[in-house]
Design an enzyme around this catalytic site. Structure first.
Site, PDB file in Angstrom:
ATOM      1  CB  SER A  12      -0.918   0.019   1.222  1.00  0.00           C
ATOM      2  OG  SER A  12      -1.559   1.282   1.272  1.00  0.00           O
ATOM      3  CG  HIS A  37      -4.033  -1.395  -1.702  1.00  0.00           C
ATOM      4  ND1 HIS A  37      -5.147  -2.101  -2.093  1.00  0.00           N
ATOM      5  CD2 HIS A  37      -4.443  -0.579  -0.698  1.00  0.00           C
ATOM      6  CE1 HIS A  37      -6.190  -1.736  -1.350  1.00  0.00           C
ATOM      7  NE2 HIS A  37      -5.786  -0.808  -0.499  1.00  0.00           N
ATOM      8  CG  ASP A  39      -5.261   2.626   0.758  1.00  0.00           C
ATOM      9  OD1 ASP A  39      -6.229   1.863   0.629  1.00  0.00           O
ATOM     10  OD2 ASP A  39      -4.160   2.253   1.213  1.00  0.00           O
ATOM     11  CG  MET A  41      -8.459   7.480   2.350  1.00  0.00           C
ATOM     12  SD  MET A  41      -7.705   7.434   3.977  1.00  0.00           S
ATOM     13  CE  MET A  41      -6.827   5.869   3.892  1.00  0.00           C
ATOM     14  CG  HIS A  71      -9.436   0.505  -0.830  1.00  0.00           C
ATOM     15  ND1 HIS A  71      -8.888   0.296   0.429  1.00  0.00           N
ATOM     16  CD2 HIS A  71     -10.780   0.544  -0.645  1.00  0.00           C
ATOM     17  CE1 HIS A  71      -9.858   0.215   1.310  1.00  0.00           C
ATOM     18  NE2 HIS A  71     -11.015   0.380   0.693  1.00  0.00           N
ATOM     19  CG  MET A  73     -11.464   3.606   1.712  1.00  0.00           C
ATOM     20  SD  MET A  73      -9.956   3.581   2.696  1.00  0.00           S
ATOM     21  CE  MET A  73      -8.747   3.604   1.381  1.00  0.00           C
ATOM     22  CG  MET A 142     -12.058  -2.453   4.609  1.00  0.00           C
ATOM     23  SD  MET A 142     -10.498  -2.132   3.743  1.00  0.00           S
ATOM     24  CE  MET A 142      -9.488  -1.384   5.027  1.00  0.00           C
ATOM     25  N   GLY A 150      -1.359   1.536   9.778  1.00  0.00           N
ATOM     26  CA  GLY A 150      -0.711   1.273  11.057  1.00  0.00           C
ATOM     27  C   GLY A 150      -1.630   0.844  12.192  1.00  0.00           C
ATOM     28  CG  ASP A 180      -6.513  -2.571   2.931  1.00  0.00           C
ATOM     29  OD1 ASP A 180      -5.480  -2.296   3.559  1.00  0.00           O
ATOM     30  OD2 ASP A 180      -7.124  -1.749   2.208  1.00  0.00           O
ATOM     31  N   GLY A 182      -3.516  -3.869   8.925  1.00  0.00           N
ATOM     32  CA  GLY A 182      -2.823  -4.619   9.974  1.00  0.00           C
ATOM     33  C   GLY A 182      -2.216  -5.919   9.482  1.00  0.00           C
TER      34      GLY A 182
END
Ligand code: DX5
Ligand code: ZN
Length: 221
Positions: A12, A37, A39, A41, A71, A73, A142, A150, A180, A182
């Site tokens: 990511s 990946h 992300d 947002m 991805h 969001m 998720m 993190g 996705d 942790g």
């Protein structure tokens, strides 16, 4: 019993160097890891902001040939599908939680020449995505509440993975099952045992002192 799909690592870029995203993407590509990946947002669907389609386009201009696992969001993902396809996305995943015509949006992603994925948050039951399972190339479960890298892995998502994997097998569907949040080598192994085959790793990948060894370990899962 069907054979599990070979494992794929999707580092990511959220955990990369935001002043040098092309260099972070190149680190991935130089290892021979094919997926990246991304992300996106919007500060509405999740309480954080990242980048937009122009960043994907800039990574393409910088020469990236990686498979862009995108991805979204976003509260209104259906409004941005063309923009992300045009910017160089290969796969576009959209969340089930906001209210819009999910089936139409997935069909639109396909029509734009991309693969399509559906994503569900930790609080969303597997049953919510059952109606669209036959329409997707990927299901993203998720394993943290989305918005930030993190965070600790949520082991309570493992039964959801098992459920979706069982539907996939029983219905002879071919979608990839991605996790996705942790993810590290230990939690990836737990997810693999529960049916996952595609592993997003932000913090654990970009902080790994030996990224080649990390990628090799995922390939062995
Ligand atoms: C979380 C994002 C993730 C994030 C994962 O909202 O969807 O892709 O980058 O980061 P780690 O691997 O650090 O949990
Ligand atoms: Zn993500």
């Amino acid at each position: 019993m069907s054979t599990p799909l070979p494992p794929i690592l999707a580092p990511s870029l959220l955990a990369g160097d935001h002043a040098h995203l092309a260099a972070s993407a190149r680190t991935v590509e130089d290892l021979g890891v094919p997926w990246l990946h991304l992300d996106l947002m919007d500060g509405h669907f999740v309480p954080n902001l990242t980048f937009g389609p122009e960043t994907l386009a800039a990574l393409r201009r910088a020469g990236s040939k990686l498979f862009f696992d995108t991805h979204l969001m976003l509260a209104e993902p259906h409004r941005y599908l063309e923009a992300f396809a045009k910017a160089g996305a290969n796969l576009i995943s959209i969340h089930i939680e906001p209210a819009y015509d999910h089936a139409a949006a997935l069909a639109r992603i396909r029509a734009l020449g991309c693969q399509c994925g559906i994503v569900l948050n930790p609080g969303t039951p597997a049953a919510a995505i059952e109606p669209v399972l036959a329409l997707v190339d990927l299901v993203l479960v998720m394993t943290v509440q989305p918005g930030f890298g993190g965070q600790p892995f949520r082991a309570d998502m493992l039964p959801k993975l098992r459920q979706i994997d069982a539907w996939r097998r029983d219905r002879a569907l071919k979608f990839r099952l991605e996790v996705d949040g942790g993810i590290d080598l230990a939690t990836a192994a737990d997810c693999r045992a529960a049916g996952a085959d595609t592993f997003v790793a932000g913090t654990s990948f970009f902080r790994a002192p030996d990224k080649a060894a990390y990628a090799a370990s995922v390939a062995q899962l």
